[in-house]
Design an enzyme around this catalytic site. Structure first.
Site, PDB file in Angstrom:
ATOM      1  N   LEU A  27      84.295 -16.927  14.499  1.00 53.63           N
ATOM      2  CA  LEU A  27      85.202 -16.397  15.248  1.00 53.63           C
ATOM      3  C   LEU A  27      85.050 -14.836  15.008  1.00 53.63           C
ATOM      4  O   LEU A  27      85.238 -14.104  13.754  1.00 53.63           O
ATOM      5  CB  LEU A  27      86.396 -16.587  14.946  1.00 53.63           C
ATOM      6  CG  LEU A  27      86.824 -18.263  15.238  1.00 53.63           C
ATOM      7  CD1 LEU A  27      88.341 -18.345  14.867  1.00 53.63           C
ATOM      8  CD2 LEU A  27      86.376 -18.652  16.539  1.00 53.63           C
ATOM      9  N   ARG A  34      94.435  -3.630  12.981  1.00 52.66           N
ATOM     10  CA  ARG A  34      95.002  -3.196  11.703  1.00 52.66           C
ATOM     11  C   ARG A  34      94.064  -2.203  11.085  1.00 52.66           C
ATOM     12  O   ARG A  34      94.301  -1.697  10.141  1.00 52.66           O
ATOM     13  CB  ARG A  34      95.318  -4.338  10.790  1.00 52.66           C
ATOM     14  CG  ARG A  34      96.633  -4.919  11.265  1.00 52.66           C
ATOM     15  CD  ARG A  34      96.730  -6.425  10.518  1.00 52.66           C
ATOM     16  NE  ARG A  34      96.188  -7.374  11.138  1.00 52.66           N
ATOM     17  CZ  ARG A  34      96.177  -8.677  10.818  1.00 52.66           C
ATOM     18  NH1 ARG A  34      96.866  -9.149   9.781  1.00 52.66           N
ATOM     19  NH2 ARG A  34      95.404  -9.659  11.379  1.00 52.66           N
ATOM     20  N   ASN A 190      95.945 -19.998   3.823  1.00 51.41           N
ATOM     21  CA  ASN A 190      94.902 -20.592   4.600  1.00 51.41           C
ATOM     22  C   ASN A 190      93.795 -19.672   4.737  1.00 51.41           C
ATOM     23  O   ASN A 190      93.779 -18.830   4.916  1.00 51.41           O
ATOM     24  CB  ASN A 190      95.500 -21.003   5.810  1.00 51.41           C
ATOM     25  CG  ASN A 190      94.212 -21.130   7.025  1.00 51.41           C
ATOM     26  OD1 ASN A 190      93.306 -21.956   6.565  1.00 51.41           O
ATOM     27  ND2 ASN A 190      94.608 -20.765   8.267  1.00 51.41           N
ATOM     28  N   ASN A 406      54.400  23.669  11.168  1.00 52.41           N
ATOM     29  CA  ASN A 406      53.939  22.674  12.120  1.00 52.41           C
ATOM     30  C   ASN A 406      54.565  22.536  13.478  1.00 52.41           C
ATOM     31  O   ASN A 406      54.404  22.043  14.386  1.00 52.41           O
ATOM     32  CB  ASN A 406      54.339  21.253  11.385  1.00 52.41           C
ATOM     33  CG  ASN A 406      55.868  21.139  11.292  1.00 52.41           C
ATOM     34  OD1 ASN A 406      56.618  22.082  11.094  1.00 52.41           O
ATOM     35  ND2 ASN A 406      56.226  19.914  11.072  1.00 52.41           N
TER      36      ASN A 406
HETATM   37  C1  UD1 Z   1      93.961 -15.998  10.507  1.00 51.57           C
HETATM   38  C2  UD1 Z   1      94.816 -17.362  10.328  1.00 51.57           C
HETATM   39  C3  UD1 Z   1      95.389 -17.274   8.853  1.00 51.57           C
HETATM   40  C4  UD1 Z   1      94.759 -17.096   7.739  1.00 51.57           C
HETATM   41  C5  UD1 Z   1      93.766 -15.886   7.703  1.00 51.57           C
HETATM   42  C6  UD1 Z   1      92.603 -16.104   6.934  1.00 51.57           C
HETATM   43  C7  UD1 Z   1      95.383 -17.908  12.646  1.00 51.57           C
HETATM   44  C8  UD1 Z   1      96.285 -18.047  13.774  1.00 51.57           C
HETATM   45  N1  UD1 Z   1      95.696 -17.446  11.540  1.00 51.57           N
HETATM   46  O1  UD1 Z   1      95.063 -15.017  10.562  1.00 51.57           O
HETATM   47  O2  UD1 Z   1      96.317 -18.705   9.119  1.00 51.57           O
HETATM   48  O3  UD1 Z   1      95.347 -17.116   6.619  1.00 51.57           O
HETATM   49  O4  UD1 Z   1      93.118 -16.039   9.293  1.00 51.57           O
HETATM   50  O5  UD1 Z   1      91.950 -15.041   6.773  1.00 51.57           O
HETATM   51  O6  UD1 Z   1      94.120 -18.366  13.022  1.00 51.57           O
HETATM   52  N2  UD1 Z   1      89.833 -13.884  16.489  1.00 51.57           N
HETATM   53  C9  UD1 Z   1      89.109 -14.153  17.503  1.00 51.57           C
HETATM   54  N3  UD1 Z   1      89.628 -14.273  18.944  1.00 51.57           N
HETATM   55  C10 UD1 Z   1      91.053 -13.889  18.954  1.00 51.57           C
HETATM   56  C11 UD1 Z   1      91.720 -13.636  17.587  1.00 51.57           C
HETATM   57  C12 UD1 Z   1      90.959 -13.839  16.573  1.00 51.57           C
HETATM   58  O7  UD1 Z   1      87.653 -14.270  17.913  1.00 51.57           O
HETATM   59  O8  UD1 Z   1      91.521 -14.043  20.100  1.00 51.57           O
HETATM   60  C13 UD1 Z   1      88.832 -13.853  15.312  1.00 51.57           C
HETATM   61  C14 UD1 Z   1      88.961 -12.581  14.731  1.00 51.57           C
HETATM   62  O9  UD1 Z   1      87.845 -11.738  15.251  1.00 51.57           O
HETATM   63  C15 UD1 Z   1      88.848 -12.757  13.150  1.00 51.57           C
HETATM   64  C16 UD1 Z   1      89.379 -14.106  13.138  1.00 51.57           C
HETATM   65  O10 UD1 Z   1      89.478 -14.813  14.313  1.00 51.57           O
HETATM   66  O11 UD1 Z   1      87.534 -12.653  12.589  1.00 51.57           O
HETATM   67  C17 UD1 Z   1      90.948 -14.263  12.608  1.00 51.57           C
HETATM   68  O12 UD1 Z   1      91.496 -13.441  13.292  1.00 51.57           O
HETATM   69  P1  UD1 Z   1      92.804 -12.627  12.834  1.00 51.57           P
HETATM   70  O13 UD1 Z   1      93.489 -11.976  13.759  1.00 51.57           O
HETATM   71  O14 UD1 Z   1      92.273 -11.750  11.710  1.00 51.57           O
HETATM   72  O15 UD1 Z   1      93.588 -13.532  12.087  1.00 51.57           O
HETATM   73  P2  UD1 Z   1      94.571 -13.395  10.696  1.00 51.57           P
HETATM   74  O16 UD1 Z   1      95.979 -12.890  11.274  1.00 51.57           O
HETATM   75  O17 UD1 Z   1      93.912 -12.761   9.844  1.00 51.57           O
HETATM   76 CA    CA Z   2      91.983 -12.020   9.534  1.00 50.65          CA
END
Ligand code: UD1
Ligand code: CA
Length: 482
Positions: A27, A34, A190, A406
């Site tokens: 993902l 942030r 998680n 040069n």
């Molecule tokens: C997510 C988890 C959380 C976990 C944490 C670990 C969910 C809802 N929450 O939270 O439980 O503890 O990761 O690091 O999954 N992304 C997409 N498409 C989207 C949203 C996000 O591809 O629409 C990708 C982001 O680029 C990222 C990853 O998914 O690489 C996680 O997304 P992020 O928004 O960072 O989730 P967290 O709030 O960190």
């Molecule tokens: Ca994250």
């Protein structure tokens, strides 16, 4: 020359990896608000390469096949370029509607695959390939619907928390912003790394809603769905630091430290001496041979390769260069896209710009700048010199203060200095120009015409000595003062 120095290194599956028995989704489509950056989060570099490449490399090495990478519409072309060298299928999530929605975009790319689906986050870069393999084995052995990686963190702020029931059984995951106050102290998080049965995954995901604080489709809701069917299994990370997720610049800096430690440990295991790993910045793609010594406060970047028995002294930066065996680079050099052959030396204070080749045992010293030039075997340019678009043969001596002119204001021209030429100090070589084999250029000359082999070139007014002149002047001055 530089093409081979900077060529992409291929990633390959480890021999004991369970090749093709599971597929993967990575993902990488989130905005990364942030980070407060115009660059999408997963492109931010970690030890010199975009953080997204770490989970990709880990998935490839662990044996995942196929691998879908979910990217967003922002900076899509840049992302695609970075993915090119890897065996992955890019999939676009047009809008970042949540991690659950992101995984759904990969459904077609993984169609017809029987094994479980590994899900990794592009912003959780420290997970190594062997841990993924162990997750796969654990998942396979227990035959559940979903196995997810967890960690105990002293500061769990920002992560989804694992909510357990009376008997200690996993119930669901609740995101930071959805936690009730009394749940905030839960330190089991998680990690965002999952192994899921494909049917369960793609049947359940479309049913996930967005009734939560962020109004997003949460992938984590799958854990509750699997738990209801007694099929959710936590898999604790052996070291909680491996689960580090990067949402902020501070977390990026923390991951950078961990990654650098890991790189330094690997290089030392491979036989390099790092006198002070804490102040030595070495990027992930760098290779160093046995018994090479790296002094404190050096930076080795990009696809730099350094051979055996070299010494790289402090305050030097080397980027995308290929350095042979027994090479010495003294203090405060900047070396970029260059080749230095066995036994050659550079510095202190040398600047080797792209396209420089120092052949065996060649030497460039203080305040010497070289660009797109080859310095032949055993040749020396030891002081205060600029060599640009030049070819220097073997055993030539380039005197202090020599400059290749040069550039004529419109175009660059080349200078050729053949074998065993002696160029006296403070010489300008106005290109295009050639100095033939064994020729001597007198100090202070401006060379505008080719010099035949074995000739002397001298281009400066002949010296005139006026006997007693200085003394007479002093006497005259003194008389005036009296
Ligand atoms: C997510 C988890 C959380 C976990 C944490 C670990 C969910 C809802 N929450 O939270 O439980 O503890 O990761 O690091 O999954 N992304 C997409 N498409 C989207 C949203 C996000 O591809 O629409 C990708 C982001 O680029 C990222 C990853 O998914 O690489 C996680 O997304 P992020 O928004 O960072 O989730 P967290 O709030 O960190
Ligand atoms: Ca994250």
């Amino acid at each position: 020359v530089t093409a081979s120095a900077t060529k992409k290194r291929s990633v390959s599956r480890a021999a004991d990896a369970p090749a093709g028995r599971f597929s993967a989704v990575i993902l990488a489509a989130g905005r990364g608000k942030r980070m407060r950056s115009k660059t999408v989060k997963v492109l931010h570099p970690l030890a010199g390469r975009p953080m997204l490449l770490y989970p990709i490399i880990a998935a490839v090495e662990a044996g995942a096949d196929p691998i879908a990478v979910v990217i967003g519409s922002r900076q899509q072309e840049v992302l695609r370029q970075h993915l090119k060298p890897y065996p992955v299928v890019p999939v676009v999530q047009p809008e970042p509607l949540g991690t659950g929605h992101a995984v759904l975009q990969a459904r077609d790319a993984l169609k017809g695959r029987a094994g479980p689906v590994l899900i990794l986050s592009g912003d959780v870069p420290l997970i190594p390939a062997d841990l993924i393999r162990r997750l796969f084995e654990d998942h396979t052995r227990h035959g559940g619907l979903l196995t997810f990686m967890t960690a105990q963190l002293p500061n769990p702020y920002g992560y989804g928390r694992v909510i357990r029931g009376r008997m200690g059984e996993v119930e669901r995951i609740v995101e930071e912003r959805d936690l009730r106050p009394e749940q905030k102290a839960i330190s089991e998080i998680n990690a965002g790394v999952y192994m899921v049965q494909p049917d369960f995954l793609f049947e359940t995901l479309p049913m996930v809603g967005r009734r939560n604080a962020q109004k997003e489709y949460y992938l984590t809701d799958l854990v509750a769905a699997a738990a209801e069917r007694k099929g959710a299994r936590p898999f604790p990370a052996p070291d909680p630091e491996l689960a580090l997720g990067i949402n902020t610049r501070a977390e990026l800096a923390l991951a950078e430290r961990r990654m650098r430690d890991r790189i330094a440990d690997r290089l030392m295991e491979e036989g390099a001496t790092l006198l002070d790993p804490a102040t030595t910045w070495i990027e992930a793609g760098v290779r160093i041979g046995e018994d090479t010594v790296i002094y404190p406060n050096t930076r080795l970047e990009g696809a730099t390769e350094i051979g055996r028995d070299c010494v790289i002294r402090s305050f030097t930066t080397v980027r995308d260069a290929r350095i042979g065996n027994g090479v010495t680079v003294k203090e405060s050099c900047v070396i970029t896209e260059s080749v230095i052959e066995d036994g050659a030396s550079a510095g202190p204070f040398a600047h080797l710009r792209p396209g420089t080749v120092l052949r065996r045992k060649a030497r460039v010293g203080n305040f010497v700048e070289v660009k797109k030039s080859e310095i032949g075997e055993g040749s020396k340019a030891n002081h205060l010199t600029y060599l640009g678009d030049a070819t220097v043969g073997r055993d030539a001596n380039i005197g202090a203060g020599t400059i290749t002119c040069n550039y004529d204001g419109f175009a660059k021209h080349t200078t050729v200095i053949e074998d065993r030429v002696f160029v006296g100090s403070d010489t300008q070589l106005v290109a295009p120009v050639r100095v033939g084999r064994g020729a001597v250029v007198a100090a202070g000359s401006t060379v505008t015409k080719d010099v035949p082999a074995e000739a002397l070139a001298i281009s400066r007014p002949e010296q005139v000595n006026k006997p007693g002149w200085a003394k007479n002047r002093r006497t005259a001055q003194k008389r005036k003062a009296d």
